[in-house]
Motif scaffolding. Structure first.
Motif, short mmCIF file in Angstrom:
data_model
loop_
_atom_site.label_atom_id
_atom_site.label_comp_id
_atom_site.label_asym_id
_atom_site.label_seq_id
_atom_site.Cartn_x
_atom_site.Cartn_y
_atom_site.Cartn_z
N LEU A 1 0.44 -1.26 -0.05
CA LEU A 1 -0.21 0.35 -0.03
C LEU A 1 1.23 1.35 -0.35
O LEU A 1 0.43 2.23 -0.44
N ALA A 2 2.06 1.15 0.34
CA ALA A 2 3.06 2.42 0.71
C ALA A 2 3.81 2.78 -0.68
O ALA A 2 3.49 3.40 -1.12
N ARG A 3 3.77 1.56 -1.71
CA ARG A 3 4.80 1.41 -2.43
C ARG A 3 2.80 2.24 -3.58
O ARG A 3 3.50 3.48 -4.46
N VAL A 4 2.41 1.85 -3.45
CA VAL A 4 0.97 2.03 -4.01
C VAL A 4 0.67 3.76 -4.23
O VAL A 4 0.46 4.77 -4.98
N SER A 5 0.80 4.17 -2.79
CA SER A 5 0.53 5.79 -2.22
C SER A 5 1.50 5.96 -3.09
O SER A 5 1.47 7.33 -3.68
N LYS B 1 3.74 10.33 -7.27
CA LYS B 1 4.95 10.12 -8.98
C LYS B 1 3.68 10.42 -10.06
O LYS B 1 3.96 11.42 -10.72
N VAL B 2 2.48 9.99 -9.85
CA VAL B 2 1.75 9.52 -11.22
C VAL B 2 1.22 11.06 -11.21
O VAL B 2 1.32 11.89 -12.18
N ARG B 3 0.43 11.89 -10.30
CA ARG B 3 0.13 12.93 -9.77
C ARG B 3 1.33 14.37 -10.27
O ARG B 3 0.83 15.13 -11.31
N THR C 1 -5.87 9.18 -8.56
CA THR C 1 -4.70 9.46 -8.31
C THR C 1 -4.81 10.21 -6.22
O THR C 1 -3.99 10.13 -5.64
N ALA C 2 -5.44 11.69 -7.08
CA ALA C 2 -5.75 11.97 -5.74
C ALA C 2 -6.92 11.09 -4.70
O ALA C 2 -6.87 11.29 -3.26
N ASP C 3 -7.82 10.52 -5.33
CA ASP C 3 -8.32 8.85 -4.02
C ASP C 3 -7.56 8.77 -3.15
O ASP C 3 -7.91 8.41 -2.52
N ILE C 4 -6.66 7.71 -4.52
CA ILE C 4 -5.95 7.26 -4.21
C ILE C 4 -4.74 7.37 -3.03
O ILE C 4 -4.76 6.91 -1.47
N VAL C 5 -4.01 8.15 -3.08
CA VAL C 5 -3.40 9.35 -2.16
C VAL C 5 -4.18 9.42 -0.42
O VAL C 5 -3.41 9.55 0.65
N GLN D 1 -6.93 8.86 0.76
CA GLN D 1 -7.03 6.80 1.74
C GLN D 1 -5.81 6.13 1.83
O GLN D 1 -6.36 5.70 3.03
N SER D 2 -5.39 5.92 1.34
CA SER D 2 -4.06 5.60 1.55
C SER D 2 -3.19 5.96 2.55
O SER D 2 -2.52 5.19 3.64
N ASP D 3 -2.93 7.49 2.78
CA ASP D 3 -2.45 7.39 3.84
C ASP D 3 -3.08 7.33 5.18
O ASP D 3 -2.51 6.94 6.48
N THR D 4 -4.38 7.49 5.42
CA THR D 4 -5.28 7.19 6.09
C THR D 4 -5.15 5.79 6.60
O THR D 4 -4.89 5.23 8.00
N LEU D 5 -5.47 4.81 5.68
CA LEU D 5 -5.11 3.55 5.86
C LEU D 5 -3.17 2.96 6.37
O LEU D 5 -3.46 2.11 7.43
N LEU D 6 -2.42 4.01 5.51
CA LEU D 6 -1.09 3.39 6.26
C LEU D 6 -1.08 3.76 7.70
O LEU D 6 -0.30 3.09 7.96
N ASP D 7 -1.59 5.00 8.31
CA ASP D 7 -1.46 4.86 9.41
C ASP D 7 -2.23 4.03 10.80
O ASP D 7 -1.31 3.33 11.36
N ARG D 8 -2.95 3.64 10.32
CA ARG D 8 -3.52 2.27 11.17
C ARG D 8 -3.04 1.00 10.77
O ARG D 8 -2.86 0.46 11.95
N LEU D 9 -2.57 0.56 9.39
CA LEU D 9 -1.35 -0.43 9.37
C LEU D 9 -0.64 -0.60 10.21
O LEU D 9 -0.15 -1.41 10.60
#
Length: 547
Positions: free
Chosen positions: A74-78, A83-85, A161-165, A167-175
Motif C-alpha cells: 500500500l505504501a508503494r501504491v501511495s 509520482k503519477v500526480r 490518484t488523488a483519491d488513492i493518496v 485514503q492510502s495515507d489514512t490506511l497506512l497510519d492504521r496499518l
C-alpha cells in the motif's frame, strides 16, 4: 485321578500356581506396560518434533507477514500515485502496482486472511483490511481503461490518484498500529510455544525414564522366569514318572470299562456304529446293525452316508453333520437291498486322534407304516376312494404351478351328477352312494395316469388335465359324459337306474393367479350347462358368451 495306592489326589485350582514357577500373567502385564510406554514415547516425541518444526519454520501466511506485506504494498501504491500526480510515472505503472497489491490481499482467491485473534484485538484494523480489497478493485477497475491511453494528465486519472493518496495515507497510519500489535502478539505466542516445548521435553524425558525402568524390570523378570522354568522342568520329570504308573493303572481300568461298554452296546436293541470319517475304519458296530444291513460279519470299513438309502436324505444328513457336528432323530431309510426306516442320531467326535462318526438309531418301520396309513386316510375320500377336497387342492396347486412355470397348458373339468337329489329321494341314500362310486370309477377309467381326480364334496368331482388345452379337455369331457349316459346300474329293488352328468371346462389363462380361480371359471361353466338343460359339456368361454 488316583495315586498308585488308590487314594484320590488333591485337586488343584486352575489359577493355583505352585511356588517357584513363573507366573505368566505378571510377564504379560509387564510386556503390556513396556509396549504402552513405548507408544507414549513415540507419541510424545512426534508431538515435540512437530512443535519444533513449527518454531523452526513458521508459516508465511500469518498475521504479521500478511499485514506487513499489505502495508508495504500500500505504501508503494501511495508513493506511485504521488509520482503519477506529479507526472513522474505513468498510469500503467500505477495500475500494475494495484494488481500486485490485489494479489497480496488474496493469493488464494478466498478473501483476506485475518485471524480471529487480530479481529478481537483490533476490530477496526481488521475491518480496514477487509474493506481494502473492494477499494483496490475499484481503483484498478477505474484505472484499467485509462492505462491504455497515451496521456497521463487527464482529469479523471488525476481524481483517481488523488483519491488513492488521500485514503492510502489514512490506511497506512492504521496499518502501522496493526503491524506493531501483531508483532507483539507474535512475540507472546513464540514465548508460549517455547514454554510448551520445554514442558514437552520434560514429559518426554519422564516417559523415556519410565520406559527404561520398565525394560529393566522386564529383563529381570525374564531372568527370574528362566530360572524358575529350569526348576519346574526337573519337577516335571519326576511328575512324569509318577504319571506313567497312574496311566498304566488307568489304562487297565479303561480297557475293562470298554469291554463292558461293548457288551452293553452289542446287546442293545438300538443300532450303534463308530467309524472314522476319513478312512471309514470301523471301531465298533453292534450285532443288530450288522444284521439289519444284511452282513454276515462286522465290516472293517464303513462310511456313514453309505448307510442311507435315499440320496437326498444322505445329502441333508451329511450337511447337518458337517455344519453342526451332530444330527438328532433324523428319520431315514437305511440299507441298500432291503431298506428299513430308522430314527438316526450322530455325533462328530475324536477317537485316537482321528475324527470319527458315532451313530445310533432305532427301528421305526412299524411307526412309518402306521403313519402312511393315517396319511392315506387323511387324503382320501372314504366313499369314492378319490382324493378329498383338501388333498386335491394341494396337489393340483403344485401341478398348476409346474405347468405355468414351464409354459405348458392345463385345463380343469368340474363334474356334477344331474338330479342327484332325485336319486336319493326315490331309491335311498345307499343307491346315491352307489351312483357316486360308479361315477368316480367311470371318470377314472377315462383319464390318463398324469391326470388328477378328486371329489370336492357331495356329487361334485374335479379333474385337472396337465398339458391339455381347452379343445383336448372338451374331447375328454365329452367321452366321460357319453360314457355315463350309456351306463346302467341296478337298484337294491332290482330296478335299472341310469343318470347323466354335466361338465364345465376351463383352460388356464394369464389372469388365473392360482388353481382356485380356474376352478371358479369351470364351476361357472358347469352352472351354465345345468341351467341350459343338463347332460352336456360346456366350455367357460361359451358359457360367458351365453350369459
Amino acid at each position: 485321578m488316583q495315586s498308585p495306592s488308590g487314594k484320590p489326589l488333591p485337586r488343584r485350582a486352575a489359577n493355583d500356581i505352585p511356588p517357584g514357577q513363573p507366573r505368566p500373567h505378571a510377564t504379560y502385564w509387564l510386556l503390556a506396560m513396556v509396549a504402552a510406554m513405548a507408544l507414549a514415547t513415540a507419541a510424545t516425541l512426534w508431538w515435540t518434533l512437530r512443535q519444533t518444526h513449527v518454531l523452526a519454520q513458521p508459516h508465511q501466511q500469518n498475521d504479521l507477514w500478511y499485514v506487513s506485506s499489505v502495508h508495504n504494498e500500500l505504501a508503494r501504491v501511495s508513493l506511485l500515485a504521488r509520482k503519477v500526480r506529479a507526472r513522474e510515472a505513468s498510469t500503467q505503472d500505477l495500475q500494475e502496482r494495484l494488481e500486485v497489491l490485489l494479489g497480496t490481499l488474496d493469493t488464494s482467491g478466498r478473501g483476506p486472511r485475518v485471524s480471529t485473534q487480530l479481529r478481537e484485538a483490533l476490530p477496526e484494523a481488521a475491518q480496514d483490511l477487509d474493506s481494502l480489497r473492494p477499494l483496490v478493485e475499484r481503483w484498478s477497475t477505474q484505472l484499467a481503461p485509462l492505462a491504455t491511453q497515451n496521456g497521463n494528465g487527464n482529469g479523471k486519472a488525476a481524481a483517481i490518484t488523488a483519491d488513492i493518496v488521500r485514503q492510502s495515507d489514512t490506511l497506512l497510519d492504521r496499518l502501522r498500529k496493526v503491524v506493531a500489535t501483531v508483532h507483539l502478539f507474535s512475540a507472546q505466542e513464540a514465548s508460549q510455544a517455547r514454554q510448551q516445548l520445554s514442558q514437552r521435553f520434560l514429559l518426554l524425558s519422564a516417559v523415556l525414564g519410565g520406559l527404561l525402568l520398565g525394560t529393566a524390570l522386564l529383563i529381570a523378570k525374564l531372568v527370574r522366569d528362566t530360572r524358575l522354568v529350569r526348576a519346574a522342568s526337573q519337577q516335571l520329570v519326576q511328575a512324569n514318572r509318577q504319571l506313567e504308573v497312574r496311566v498304566a493303572s488307568r489304562t487297565r481300568k479303561i480297557e475293562e470299562g470298554r469291554a463292558l461298554l461293548s457288551f452293553i452296546l452289542d446287546t442293545s436293541p438300538s443300532d450303534v456304529v463308530l467309524a472314522e470319517v476319513e478312512s471309514g475304519r470301523v471301531h465298533f458296530i453292534n450285532r443288530r446293525l450288522t444284521e439289519r444291513l444284511g452282513l454276515k460279519a462286522a465290516p472293517e470299513t464303513l462310511f456313514l452316508p453309505e448307510l442311507l438309502h435315499d440320496p437326498e436324505t444322505r445329502e441333508r444328513f451329511t450337511q447337518a453333520l458337517d455344519r453342526y457336528g451332530q444330527v438328532d432323530a433324523m428319520e431315514a431309510l437305511i440299507g441298500e437291498h432291503d431298506p428299513c426306516w430308522s430314527s438316526l442320531s450322530a455325533r462328530l467326535i475324536e477317537v485316537e486322534g482321528q475324527l470319527a462318526h458315532l451313530l445310533w438309531g432305532f427301528d421305526i418301520s412299524a411307526h412309518k407304516a402306521l403313519e402312511g396309513q393315517l396319511r392315506e386316510l387323511a387324503t382320501r375320500d372314504a366313499l369314492s376312494g378319490l382324493l378329498n377336497r383338501r388333498a386335491f387342492l394341494e396337489r393340483s396347486t403344485a401341478l398348476f404351478d409346474h405347468c405355468r412355470r414351464h409354459g405348458q397348458p392345463c385345463a380343469v373339468l368340474m363334474i356334477d351328477i344331474d338330479h342327484f337329489k332325485r336319486i336319493n329321494d326315490r331309491h335311498g341314500h345307499q343307491m346315491g352312494d352307489v351312483a357316486i362310486r360308479t361315477c368316480a370309477e367311470a371318470i377314472g377309467h377315462a383319464l390318463r395316469d398324469a391326470d388328477l381326480l378328486g371329489r370336492l364334496g357331495g356329487e361334485e368331482f374335479a379333474v385337472l388335465l396337465p398339458h391339455a388345452t381347452a379343445d383336448s379337455a372338451m374331447v375328454v369331457a365329452e367321452r366321460i359324459r357319453s360314457g355315463m349316459a350309456q351306463m346302467n346300474i341296478v337298484s337294491p329293488q332290482g330296478q335299472p337306474l341310469s343318470f347323466t352328468i354335466s361338465i364345465g371346462v376351463a383352460e388356464m389363462a394369464a389372469h388365473h393367479a392360482g388353481i382356485e380361480p380356474l376352478l371358479v371359471d369351470a364351476d361357472q361353466a358347469l352352472y351354465r350347462a345345468k341351467a341350459t338343460g343338463r347332460n352336456k359339456v360346456l366350455a367357460y368361454e361359451v358359457a360367458i358368451g351365453q350369459s
